[in-house]
Design a protein around this motif. Structure first.
Motif, PDB file in Angstrom:
ATOM      1  N   CYS A  79      -5.939   4.179   0.598  1.00 20.67           N
ATOM      2  CA  CYS A  79      -5.016   4.138   1.738  1.00 20.67           C
ATOM      3  C   CYS A  79      -5.388   5.184   2.776  1.00 20.67           C
ATOM      4  CB  CYS A  79      -3.583   4.352   1.274  1.00 20.67           C
ATOM      5  SG  CYS A  79      -2.848   2.910   0.486  1.00 20.67           S
TER       6      CYS A  79
ATOM      7  N   CYS B 244      -5.312  -0.606  -2.202  1.00 18.16           N
ATOM      8  CA  CYS B 244      -4.497   0.536  -2.645  1.00 18.16           C
ATOM      9  C   CYS B 244      -4.557   0.623  -4.167  1.00 18.16           C
ATOM     10  CB  CYS B 244      -3.051   0.341  -2.196  1.00 18.16           C
ATOM     11  SG  CYS B 244      -1.926   1.558  -2.916  1.00 18.16           S
ATOM     12  N   SER B 245      -4.720   1.829  -4.684  1.00 15.96           N
ATOM     13  CA  SER B 245      -4.896   1.946  -6.139  1.00 15.96           C
ATOM     14  C   SER B 245      -3.608   2.266  -6.881  1.00 15.96           C
ATOM     15  CB  SER B 245      -5.981   2.979  -6.453  1.00 15.96           C
ATOM     16  OG  SER B 245      -5.772   4.133  -5.699  1.00 15.96           O
TER      17      SER B 245
ATOM     18  N   ALA C   2       0.828  -1.197   0.000  1.00 13.37           N
ATOM     19  CA  ALA C   2       0.000   0.000   0.000  1.00 13.37           C
ATOM     20  C   ALA C   2       0.866   1.251   0.000  1.00 13.37           C
ATOM     21  CB  ALA C   2      -0.904  -0.014   1.230  1.00 13.37           C
ATOM     22  N   CYS C   3       0.457   2.230  -0.806  1.00 12.84           N
ATOM     23  CA  CYS C   3       1.290   3.417  -1.021  1.00 12.84           C
ATOM     24  C   CYS C   3       1.175   4.441   0.093  1.00 12.84           C
ATOM     25  CB  CYS C   3       0.936   4.057  -2.366  1.00 12.84           C
ATOM     26  SG  CYS C   3      -0.662   4.934  -2.379  1.00 12.84           S
ATOM     27  N   GLY C   4       0.011   4.444   0.789  1.00 16.87           N
ATOM     28  CA  GLY C   4      -0.196   5.436   1.841  1.00 16.87           C
ATOM     29  C   GLY C   4      -0.614   6.795   1.317  1.00 16.87           C
ATOM     30  N   ARG C   5      -0.823   6.899   0.013  1.00 16.83           N
ATOM     31  CA  ARG C   5      -1.058   8.211  -0.589  1.00 16.83           C
ATOM     32  C   ARG C   5      -2.372   8.291  -1.352  1.00 16.83           C
ATOM     33  NH1 ARG C   5       5.146   8.512  -3.021  1.00 16.83           N
ATOM     34  NH2 ARG C   5       6.107   7.983  -1.041  1.00 16.83           N
ATOM     35  N   CYS C   6      -2.940   7.149  -1.727  1.00 17.17           N
ATOM     36  CA  CYS C   6      -4.148   7.173  -2.563  1.00 17.17           C
ATOM     37  C   CYS C   6      -5.391   7.302  -1.679  1.00 17.17           C
ATOM     38  CB  CYS C   6      -4.226   5.909  -3.420  1.00 17.17           C
ATOM     39  SG  CYS C   6      -4.591   4.411  -2.487  1.00 17.17           S
TER      40      CYS C   6
HETATM   41 ZN   LIG Z   1      -2.518   3.535  -1.812  1.00 16.65          ZN
END
Ligand SMILES: [Zn+2]
Ligand SMILES: NC(=O)c1ccc[n+]([C@@H]2O[C@H](COP(=O)([O-])OP(=O)(O)OC[C@H]3O[C@@H](n4cnc5c(N)ncnc54)[C@H](O)[C@@H]3O)[C@@H](O)[C@H]2O)c1
Ligand SMILES: [Zn+2]
Length: 405
Positions: A113, A121-122, A106-110
């Protein structure tokens, strides 16, 4: 440069220990890597020396040839280890940290998230939301049943254990934080388990046992575990569950009635998934059995947690519909009973920190519940076979011999 050894999927029924390249902070081309992910720079990532990495029922779906996983895919999404190198853009995770890696990437930014739905997560899988290490159709992130692995988005994703020495003493419990403990717990939470609930858990594999232990932690009055495998049911009884052997007693409602005095439970959790076996002696595979039986035995207004995996493509399915994930579900029954369903990958980060504390405080005994069994990387191919035959063990690979035996 150091070498790297890993468990690789060769063909249905066969995995092998192979030399693979030592990871760096970039996603390179390889078996199963999505072309749109090739060359992706990961300065936000770290290199992990793997301390423990577990074999999962989700891996078995691939190894049994029930997915389109390509030969050469490096397996492993349940990773715990020590950070040995950090990327330029990593600020807070440090070399030497001992960490649990959520199996979702997971990026933590989308948007997803940000809403804590790290299971979808996209930004990590060009094909669809949601990703994992070492898994078919998940973007191609290299698996962690290996000596070393790269983990992206380290500051966001990694759960650092507060005290390394204490953590190593409980590593067989903590290793379950990367997937099955949060997954079982998510199943129980999604099913609405609370103090006094009666709960049915379908499946006594590691995920089912983790769900049963989680239901107990949440205060369930009675936890009933069903399976066709008597060894696994004995494991469930070892920590206080009631059990139903569905091979001998195909009528689940009747068995629940004998235990509870009513043929219904408050909450049910599917810890089996699409390779479900029909009840009784003579039955073969019946992918919708568990979904239909949990609708049947869950009270009106109840909730169904469905961590068991269902797919959009299954080359080994029993019929053409099931080959594309279309199952014969009695949806009208669920509708009539106003059931709530929760499906999908587990958003591990919603639960792993609290479950870590539950382990470290001695409240949770997850390694014991799932019969955590430590093995070397060279024993892993044999363990895959044993697990496939239904051994009641959660195999934990210790690739560097780091864990005290
Ligand atoms: Zn994400
Ligand atoms: N949602 C997630 O994020 C997530 C995470 C981890 C695992 N999973 C999935 O959870 C499922 C269970 O994982 P596991 O490691 O315990 O797998 P497993 O294969 O070891 O266990 C499945 C168990 O289900 C039993 N079973 C088969 N048919 C049944 C039936 N009709 N009723 C009751 N039991 C039946 C089998 O005998 C087996 O013991 C798998 O589908 C796995 O892919 C999902
Ligand atoms: Zn897993």
């Amino acid at each position: 440069m150091a070498g790297n050894r890993a468990i690789v999927f060769v063909e249905p029924g066969k995995v092998e220990v192979r030399d693979i390249s030592y990871p760096d902070l970039i996603l390179r081309d390889g078996p199963g890597v999505n072309p749109l992910n090739v060359g992706r720079k990961c300065e936000h990532g770290v290199i992990i020396k793997v301390i423990t990495t577990n074999i999962c029922g989700s891996d078995q779906h691939m190894v049994r040839g029930r997915t389109t996983a390509p030969s050469g895919l490096v397996l492993g999404h349940e990773i715990t280890g020590e950070v040995i190198e950090v990327g330029r853009d990593v600020e807070f995770i440090k070399k030497g940290d001992l960490v649990s890696v959520p199996f979702n990437i997971a990026c933590g930014r989308c948007r997803n998230c940000r809403e804590r739905n790290t299971n979808v997560c996209s930004n990590v899988n060009p094909d669809r939301p949601g990703s994992a290490y070492g898994y078919v159709d998940m973007g191609g992130w290299v698996g962690g049943q290996s000596e070393y692995v790269m983990v992206p988005y380290a500051d966001f994703q990694l759960l650092k254990f507060p005290d390394k020495e204490r953590a190593m003493e409980k590593i067989l419990d903590l290793t379950m934080l990367s997937d099955i403990f949060p997954t079982g717990y998510h199943g129980a939470v999604s099913a609405g388990v609370k103090p006094g609930s009666t709960v049915y858990v379908a499946g006594a594999g590691p995920v089912g046992l983790a769900a049963a232990h989680s239901a107990q932690l949440l205060g369930a009055a009675v936890v009933i575990v069903g399976d066709l495998n008597s060894e696994r049911l004995a494991q469930a009884r070892s920590f206080g569950c009631e059990t139903v052997n569905l091979r001998e007693h195909p009528n689940l409602g009747e068995q629940i009635d004998q235990i509870l005095g009513v043929p219904e439970v408050d909450c049910a959790i599917d810890c089996v998934g699409f390779e479900a076996h029909g009840h009784g002696h003579a039955h073969g595979e019946a992918p919708a059995t568990v979904l239909n039986s949990i609708m049947q035995v869950t009270r009106a207004g109840g909730r169904l947690g469905i961590p068991g995996l269902y797919v959009t493509g299954d080359p080994g399915a029993v019929d053409d519909d099931a080959k594309v994930g279309t199952l014969k579900i009695r949806f009208g029954l669920g509708w009539a009973k106003s059931h709530t369903f929760v499906t999908g990958q587990t958003p591990v980060m919603q639960y792993n920190r609290e479950l870590m504390t539950a382990i470290l405080s001695g409240k949770a005994q997850i390694a014991k519940a799932v019969n955590a069994t430590l093995i070397s990387i060279d024993q892993a191919p044999g363990a895959y076979t044993e697990f496939d035959r239904g051994a009641s063990k959660k195999f934990v690979i210790d690739p560097h011999g780091s864990v005290r035996r």
